[in-house]
Design an enzyme around this catalytic site. Structure first.
Site, short mmCIF file in Angstrom:
data_model
loop_
_atom_site.label_atom_id
_atom_site.label_comp_id
_atom_site.label_asym_id
_atom_site.label_seq_id
_atom_site.Cartn_x
_atom_site.Cartn_y
_atom_site.Cartn_z
N SER A 36 7.75 -2.52 9.88
CA SER A 36 8.20 -1.17 9.53
C SER A 36 8.71 -0.36 10.70
CB SER A 36 7.08 -0.41 8.82
OG SER A 36 6.94 -0.87 7.49
N LYS B 78 12.07 1.06 10.23
CA LYS B 78 12.31 2.32 9.53
C LYS B 78 12.80 3.42 10.47
CE LYS B 78 9.12 1.85 5.58
NZ LYS B 78 8.29 0.66 5.78
N SER C 230 4.80 5.33 6.04
CA SER C 230 5.53 4.06 5.98
C SER C 230 5.73 3.60 4.54
CB SER C 230 4.79 2.98 6.79
OG SER C 230 5.68 1.96 7.19
#
Length: 259
Positions: free
Chosen positions: A52, A55, A107
């Site tokens: 993640s 992101k 997240s």
């Protein structure tokens, strides 16, 4: 999108100037810089799954697209996103800024995918991510999924992710969110109010930590980017494949800030 060149150049010579690795067992790859200057590293150029941490690039492109006050309709695909979730339902509408907050703080993969689909298909968005990676000079980074799920086409390095985080933290909207312990996200008309806690536990337990992002998948293991500030100094830590993420990060940041 324009970014300050200094943010990218600060880490460019890290391999040549970092001190010997004092934490060889902390992670498969890691990098520490103080005020942009390299301090310690291990396998900082080894390609690994970012999870993640990807992101952060998604967030930069979402900011570039703007219109965060617009409502986004949640698709069935977004509502079914696995892993960390906000808990969205197909068909409900959520302001883009709420999805943005949930993606960065918690997240949340359902929030992430809903944002990505706002501008087209995930495949098109990934193409934009890779184009921006090239602009930022992330030479060992390739994205394959906008929310960080494992993909054979996705990899990055501790050094590249340090550069990406440096750029991201120069954006006020990102920096303000990743330092929060919790955010509240309301659907249209406040039909539902959802709360999500920061996945970065250092925010609550290490004084001076102001962000930035966590990640975890089967291929990546436990990943972390943390930025800490004390007495005018800024320490940036990137850990990929960490063995004991929180305790080791605490030890590394403590020692780096004490220098």
């Amino acid at each position: 999108m324009r970014f300050a060149a200094a943010a990218l150049l600060a880490l460019a010579g890290a391999a040549a100037h970092a001190e010997p690795d004092p934490f060889p067992g902390a992670a498969a790859a890691y990098l520490v810089s103080v005020d942009g200057a390299p301090l310690w590293e291990r396998a900082a150029d080894a390609r690994r799954a970012p999870a993640s941490l990807a992101k952060l690039m998604t967030a930069l492109l979402v900011l570039e697209d703007g219109h965060l006050d617009e409502e986004v309709r949640v698709s069935a695909a977004a509502a079914k996103a696995r892993g960390s979730r906000l808990g969205l339902k197909a068909g409900e509408r959520v302001p883009a800024h709420g999805l943005f907050a949930a993606m960065l703080v918690g997240s949340a993969n359902d929030a992430c995918l809903a944002l990505v689909e706002r501008g087209g298909s995930p495949a098109v968005f990934v193409g934009r991510m890779n184009a921006q990676a090239s602009v930022l000079g992330l030479r060992d980074t390739r994205f394959g999924d906008p929310c960080g799920f494992d993909s054979d086409r996705q990899h990055s390095t501790a050094r590249d992710l340090a550069r990406l985080a440096t750029v991201a933290m120069r954006r006020a909207q990102i920096a303000a969110l990743v330092g929060r312990r919790e955010v509240e996200v309301a659907t249209a008309g406040r039909e539902r109010v959802l709360r999500v806690r920061n996945t970065n536990v250092l925010i609550a337990h290490f004084p001076g930590v102001v962000g930035v992002k966590t990640g975890q998948t089967h291929r990546a293991g436990h990943n972390l980017i943390a930025l800490a500030e004390k007495d005018g100094r800024r320490v940036l830590l990137v850990m990929l494949g960490a063995r004991d993420r929180w305790w080791d990060a605490h030890a590394i940041l403590t020692q780096a800030l004490a220098r």
